[in-house]
Motif scaffolding. Sequence first.
Motif, PDB file in Angstrom:
ATOM      1  N   TRP A 106      42.585  40.109  39.722  1.00  0.00           N
ATOM      2  CA  TRP A 106      41.131  39.987  39.707  1.00  0.00           C
ATOM      3  C   TRP A 106      40.628  38.945  40.695  1.00  0.00           C
ATOM      4  O   TRP A 106      41.149  37.840  40.787  1.00  0.00           O
ATOM      5  CB  TRP A 106      40.645  39.646  38.302  1.00  0.00           C
ATOM      6  N   ASN A 107      39.607  39.335  41.426  1.00  0.00           N
ATOM      7  CA  ASN A 107      38.932  38.447  42.361  1.00  0.00           C
ATOM      8  C   ASN A 107      37.479  38.918  42.420  1.00  0.00           C
ATOM      9  O   ASN A 107      37.204  40.033  42.866  1.00  0.00           O
ATOM     10  CB  ASN A 107      39.594  38.522  43.738  1.00  0.00           C
ATOM     11  N   GLU A 108      36.577  38.092  41.964  1.00  0.00           N
ATOM     12  CA  GLU A 108      35.167  38.487  41.873  1.00  0.00           C
ATOM     13  C   GLU A 108      34.601  38.915  43.231  1.00  0.00           C
ATOM     14  O   GLU A 108      33.894  39.915  43.321  1.00  0.00           O
ATOM     15  CB  GLU A 108      34.341  37.345  41.293  1.00  0.00           C
ATOM     16  N   TYR A 109      34.923  38.172  44.270  1.00  0.00           N
ATOM     17  CA  TYR A 109      34.409  38.515  45.603  1.00  0.00           C
ATOM     18  C   TYR A 109      34.872  39.911  46.025  1.00  0.00           C
ATOM     19  O   TYR A 109      34.072  40.736  46.469  1.00  0.00           O
ATOM     20  CB  TYR A 109      34.872  37.470  46.620  1.00  0.00           C
ATOM     21  N   ILE A 110      36.172  40.171  45.880  1.00  0.00           N
ATOM     22  CA  ILE A 110      36.698  41.479  46.287  1.00  0.00           C
ATOM     23  C   ILE A 110      36.131  42.576  45.382  1.00  0.00           C
ATOM     24  O   ILE A 110      35.750  43.646  45.861  1.00  0.00           O
ATOM     25  CB  ILE A 110      38.235  41.471  46.296  1.00  0.00           C
ATOM     26  N   ASP A 111      36.049  42.312  44.083  1.00  0.00           N
ATOM     27  CA  ASP A 111      35.505  43.319  43.172  1.00  0.00           C
ATOM     28  C   ASP A 111      34.069  43.691  43.538  1.00  0.00           C
ATOM     29  O   ASP A 111      33.671  44.850  43.429  1.00  0.00           O
ATOM     30  CB  ASP A 111      35.565  42.834  41.720  1.00  0.00           C
ATOM     31  N   LYS A 112      33.287  42.717  43.982  1.00  0.00           N
ATOM     32  CA  LYS A 112      31.875  42.986  44.302  1.00  0.00           C
ATOM     33  C   LYS A 112      31.662  43.444  45.740  1.00  0.00           C
ATOM     34  O   LYS A 112      30.744  44.209  46.021  1.00  0.00           O
ATOM     35  CB  LYS A 112      31.035  41.732  44.031  1.00  0.00           C
ATOM     36  N   GLN A 113      32.479  42.940  46.670  1.00  0.00           N
ATOM     37  CA  GLN A 113      32.224  43.189  48.092  1.00  0.00           C
ATOM     38  C   GLN A 113      33.096  44.266  48.721  1.00  0.00           C
ATOM     39  O   GLN A 113      32.822  44.699  49.833  1.00  0.00           O
ATOM     40  CB  GLN A 113      32.392  41.887  48.890  1.00  0.00           C
ATOM     41  N   TYR A 114      34.171  44.662  48.067  1.00  0.00           N
ATOM     42  CA  TYR A 114      35.079  45.671  48.610  1.00  0.00           C
ATOM     43  C   TYR A 114      35.033  46.910  47.722  1.00  0.00           C
ATOM     44  O   TYR A 114      35.884  47.085  46.850  1.00  0.00           O
ATOM     45  CB  TYR A 114      36.520  45.155  48.634  1.00  0.00           C
ATOM     46  N   ARG A 144      39.960  41.752  59.046  1.00  0.00           N
ATOM     47  CA  ARG A 144      39.057  42.785  58.525  1.00  0.00           C
ATOM     48  C   ARG A 144      38.728  42.546  57.058  1.00  0.00           C
ATOM     49  O   ARG A 144      39.581  42.152  56.280  1.00  0.00           O
ATOM     50  CB  ARG A 144      39.706  44.167  58.650  1.00  0.00           C
ATOM     51  N   CYS A 145      37.504  42.833  56.693  1.00  0.00           N
ATOM     52  CA  CYS A 145      37.076  42.718  55.290  1.00  0.00           C
ATOM     53  C   CYS A 145      37.373  44.016  54.558  1.00  0.00           C
ATOM     54  O   CYS A 145      36.468  44.727  54.095  1.00  0.00           O
ATOM     55  CB  CYS A 145      35.590  42.370  55.223  1.00  0.00           C
ATOM     56  N   LEU A 146      38.638  44.348  54.488  1.00  0.00           N
ATOM     57  CA  LEU A 146      39.110  45.540  53.798  1.00  0.00           C
ATOM     58  C   LEU A 146      40.375  45.169  53.036  1.00  0.00           C
ATOM     59  O   LEU A 146      40.956  44.108  53.258  1.00  0.00           O
ATOM     60  CB  LEU A 146      39.422  46.658  54.796  1.00  0.00           C
ATOM     61  N   LEU A 147      40.822  46.061  52.145  1.00  0.00           N
ATOM     62  CA  LEU A 147      42.066  45.809  51.430  1.00  0.00           C
ATOM     63  C   LEU A 147      43.198  45.547  52.421  1.00  0.00           C
ATOM     64  O   LEU A 147      43.268  46.177  53.473  1.00  0.00           O
ATOM     65  CB  LEU A 147      42.415  47.001  50.552  1.00  0.00           C
ATOM     66  N   ARG A 148      44.048  44.615  52.088  1.00  0.00           N
ATOM     67  CA  ARG A 148      45.162  44.167  52.924  1.00  0.00           C
ATOM     68  C   ARG A 148      44.670  43.481  54.190  1.00  0.00           C
ATOM     69  O   ARG A 148      45.423  43.250  55.118  1.00  0.00           O
ATOM     70  CB  ARG A 148      46.117  45.320  53.276  1.00  0.00           C
ATOM     71  N   GLY A 149      43.387  43.146  54.236  1.00  0.00           N
ATOM     72  CA  GLY A 149      42.806  42.451  55.373  1.00  0.00           C
ATOM     73  C   GLY A 149      42.531  41.008  55.006  1.00  0.00           C
ATOM     74  O   GLY A 149      43.446  40.266  54.614  1.00  0.00           O
ATOM     75  N   LYS A 150      41.271  40.619  55.099  1.00  0.00           N
ATOM     76  CA  LYS A 150      40.857  39.248  54.769  1.00  0.00           C
ATOM     77  C   LYS A 150      41.443  38.839  53.422  1.00  0.00           C
ATOM     78  O   LYS A 150      41.416  39.602  52.466  1.00  0.00           O
ATOM     79  CB  LYS A 150      39.327  39.194  54.727  1.00  0.00           C
ATOM     80  N   GLN A 151      41.954  37.648  53.345  1.00  0.00           N
ATOM     81  CA  GLN A 151      42.627  37.040  52.196  1.00  0.00           C
ATOM     82  C   GLN A 151      44.091  37.466  52.070  1.00  0.00           C
ATOM     83  O   GLN A 151      44.763  37.049  51.138  1.00  0.00           O
ATOM     84  CB  GLN A 151      41.891  37.310  50.877  1.00  0.00           C
ATOM     85  N   TRP A 152      44.591  38.278  52.998  1.00  0.00           N
ATOM     86  CA  TRP A 152      45.995  38.697  52.971  1.00  0.00           C
ATOM     87  C   TRP A 152      46.676  38.299  54.268  1.00  0.00           C
ATOM     88  O   TRP A 152      46.020  38.067  55.283  1.00  0.00           O
ATOM     89  CB  TRP A 152      46.104  40.208  52.736  1.00  0.00           C
ATOM     90  N   LEU A 153      47.994  38.244  54.259  1.00  0.00           N
ATOM     91  CA  LEU A 153      48.739  37.788  55.432  1.00  0.00           C
ATOM     92  C   LEU A 153      49.244  38.920  56.309  1.00  0.00           C
ATOM     93  O   LEU A 153      49.960  38.673  57.275  1.00  0.00           O
ATOM     94  CB  LEU A 153      49.911  36.900  54.996  1.00  0.00           C
ATOM     95  N   TYR A 154      48.867  40.149  56.014  1.00  0.00           N
ATOM     96  CA  TYR A 154      49.202  41.250  56.916  1.00  0.00           C
ATOM     97  C   TYR A 154      48.383  41.073  58.193  1.00  0.00           C
ATOM     98  O   TYR A 154      47.380  40.354  58.214  1.00  0.00           O
ATOM     99  CB  TYR A 154      48.891  42.595  56.261  1.00  0.00           C
ATOM    100  N   ASP A 155      48.796  41.749  59.262  1.00  0.00           N
ATOM    101  CA  ASP A 155      48.078  41.606  60.526  1.00  0.00           C
ATOM    102  C   ASP A 155      46.586  41.876  60.378  1.00  0.00           C
ATOM    103  O   ASP A 155      45.764  41.216  61.018  1.00  0.00           O
ATOM    104  CB  ASP A 155      48.660  42.540  61.591  1.00  0.00           C
TER     105      ASP A 155
END
Length: 199
Positions: free
Chosen positions: A147-155, A37-48
Amino acid sequence: LDAINLLDRKVGVLLGELERERLLENTLIFFFGDNGRCLLRGKQWLYDAGTHVPLMVRWPGVLKPATVREDPVIALDITATSLVAASITLPEYFHGRPLFGASLKPREHVVTARDRCDMTVDRIRAVRDRRYHYLRNFMPERPYTQWNEYIDKQYPTQRIMKELHAQGKLNAVQALFMQPRKPPIEFYDTVSDPHEVDN
C-alpha cells in the motif's frame, strides 16, 4: 502534452533572455527530470524506468552539439560539473564527477537505493552498468504493490492491474509485478531484456 508545451515555452523564454543579455554563449545549461516515469515499475522503483531521467546539457565551447553519451551518471555529477565550470576544486570526499572536460572519468557503474517512499517502507539496492542491472531486495516478503497512498491515488494503472489480476486476465509478464513476494535478487541483461522482466 499541455504541460510539455508550457515547459517548452518557458525554456524558450529563458534562452531568449540569456541571448538578449548576451550571456547564452557563456552559460552552462542543464535540463533534466527529477525522477523516472510515473508508471508502475517507474518512479519509486530501481528499474531503469524509475532511475533513468532525461538529461540535456548545453555548454558552448566545451560540449559539441548533438553529442549523445550512454555512460552511467548520477545527479551529483551535475553538481561536480557546475563546480568545475566555476573553477572550484571538488572536495576529495565528494562522490560527483565532472561530466566533461579534462577531469572526465566516466563511471563503470552507478549504485541506487530505495528505502521509504511516502508511507511505504522497503529496502532495495541496485548496481547498474552499461549492460547489466543487479537488484537486491532486502525485504522480499513485501510485495511490489504494498500500500502506498500516492500510487493508489495517482497511478490508476495499478488499481486496474490489481482488478485484472484478481480476474486472472494478466499475462505472465504483467502478473510478475502482482506477486505477493519479491525475489531476493533480480538480475537483468538490459541489452537482451530492456524492460527488465526476465530475471
